[in-house]
Design an enzyme around this catalytic site. Sequence first.
Site, PDB file in Angstrom:
ATOM      1  N   HIS A 131      79.385  17.830  51.739  1.00 50.66           N
ATOM      2  CA  HIS A 131      80.241  19.002  50.733  1.00 50.66           C
ATOM      3  C   HIS A 131      81.578  19.273  50.093  1.00 50.66           C
ATOM      4  O   HIS A 131      82.742  18.934  51.451  1.00 50.66           O
ATOM      5  CB  HIS A 131      79.917  20.462  51.899  1.00 50.66           C
ATOM      6  CG  HIS A 131      80.013  21.871  51.007  1.00 50.66           C
ATOM      7  ND1 HIS A 131      79.391  23.035  50.217  1.00 50.66           N
ATOM      8  CD2 HIS A 131      81.693  22.534  51.021  1.00 50.66           C
ATOM      9  CE1 HIS A 131      79.963  23.832  50.474  1.00 50.66           C
ATOM     10  NE2 HIS A 131      81.817  23.310  50.972  1.00 50.66           N
ATOM     11  N   ASP A 133      70.426  23.969  47.750  1.00 48.37           N
ATOM     12  CA  ASP A 133      71.523  24.078  48.652  1.00 48.37           C
ATOM     13  C   ASP A 133      70.728  25.688  48.664  1.00 48.37           C
ATOM     14  O   ASP A 133      71.395  27.107  48.244  1.00 48.37           O
ATOM     15  CB  ASP A 133      72.800  24.789  48.188  1.00 48.37           C
ATOM     16  CG  ASP A 133      74.208  24.953  48.793  1.00 48.37           C
ATOM     17  OD1 ASP A 133      73.872  24.148  50.101  1.00 48.37           O
ATOM     18  OD2 ASP A 133      75.035  25.200  48.548  1.00 48.37           O
ATOM     19  N   ASN A 141      79.074  29.493  47.865  1.00 48.35           N
ATOM     20  CA  ASN A 141      80.362  27.902  47.894  1.00 48.35           C
ATOM     21  C   ASN A 141      79.161  26.846  47.729  1.00 48.35           C
ATOM     22  O   ASN A 141      78.318  26.158  47.963  1.00 48.35           O
ATOM     23  CB  ASN A 141      80.453  27.960  49.513  1.00 48.35           C
ATOM     24  CG  ASN A 141      81.201  29.202  49.767  1.00 48.35           C
ATOM     25  OD1 ASN A 141      81.760  29.814  48.939  1.00 48.35           O
ATOM     26  ND2 ASN A 141      81.475  29.530  50.686  1.00 48.35           N
ATOM     27  N   HIS A 173      75.794  19.760  45.957  1.00 51.31           N
ATOM     28  CA  HIS A 173      75.885  20.378  44.756  1.00 51.31           C
ATOM     29  C   HIS A 173      77.372  20.479  43.980  1.00 51.31           C
ATOM     30  O   HIS A 173      78.591  21.302  43.913  1.00 51.31           O
ATOM     31  CB  HIS A 173      76.220  21.841  45.720  1.00 51.31           C
ATOM     32  CG  HIS A 173      76.830  21.772  47.053  1.00 51.31           C
ATOM     33  ND1 HIS A 173      77.964  22.038  47.270  1.00 51.31           N
ATOM     34  CD2 HIS A 173      75.895  21.864  47.824  1.00 51.31           C
ATOM     35  CE1 HIS A 173      78.273  21.802  48.698  1.00 51.31           C
ATOM     36  NE2 HIS A 173      76.811  21.808  48.867  1.00 51.31           N
ATOM     37  N   HIS A 199      70.387  35.429  52.272  1.00 52.86           N
ATOM     38  CA  HIS A 199      70.806  36.056  53.264  1.00 52.86           C
ATOM     39  C   HIS A 199      70.065  37.654  53.108  1.00 52.86           C
ATOM     40  O   HIS A 199      69.226  38.103  52.152  1.00 52.86           O
ATOM     41  CB  HIS A 199      72.415  36.310  52.842  1.00 52.86           C
ATOM     42  CG  HIS A 199      72.870  35.340  53.521  1.00 52.86           C
ATOM     43  ND1 HIS A 199      73.766  34.733  54.523  1.00 52.86           N
ATOM     44  CD2 HIS A 199      74.178  34.556  52.032  1.00 52.86           C
ATOM     45  CE1 HIS A 199      74.697  33.973  53.979  1.00 52.86           C
ATOM     46  NE2 HIS A 199      74.080  33.176  52.789  1.00 52.86           N
TER      47      HIS A 199
END
Length: 217
Positions: A14, A140, A113, A67, A144
């Site tokens: 990442h 990814d 992100n 990503h 939430h």
Amino acid sequence: MRKSKQLGVPLSFHEEDPDLVGSPGINAGKIAQAMGVEGASSLAEETLIARDCLLALKTGAIINIQHISSKVSVELIRMMKGLGARVYAEVTPQHFSLNEEAVLEKGTLAKVNPPLRTEEDRYALIQGLKDDVIDMIATDHAPHSMEEKRKQLTEAPSGIIGLETALALGITELVEKGYLTMAQLIRKMSFCPAELYHLDGGRMNVGAPGDLVIFHP
């Protein structure tokens, strides 16, 4: 990287230098300014991609850049592959489907992100998929709760769902718009990740596991 070369296993990164991130989850630019935050520059991603690709080139390690989100990232990986680095790259469904404008409409629901970036970046990611500079589509997946996402922009966590929408977005944004064939899309979502990580899947051969997904496009 030297140890991973000895073991024959890939390393996944990442790429985001925290010292170059003013505030996470939203691209540094006109949308961040409109929302009253500093945002996260693509430079935070690009500098680490350049570093790690050069180290991979030197050591012979296999690395996967997870990503990616910017046009410069695509071109860096294109260049390093051309130089012989054993580098692979992923893109998420949200990054080839949305740009930073989504933050104006969806607020914290579009805070991720790395951030959703410009339309120019989004198009470069699609071209990277088309040119096989980007080898894989990976979600990814970072769900939430609504309670978390209802917080203030600076307090809400970054993250978006991806598992449920990846195939549909791939078909809608890539196949139906003529960038990839269905076979190319499925390959980038199944065979390529399985091959990179030495997984016994992503293929239909005699004796292989019946690892199948049936869907109506």
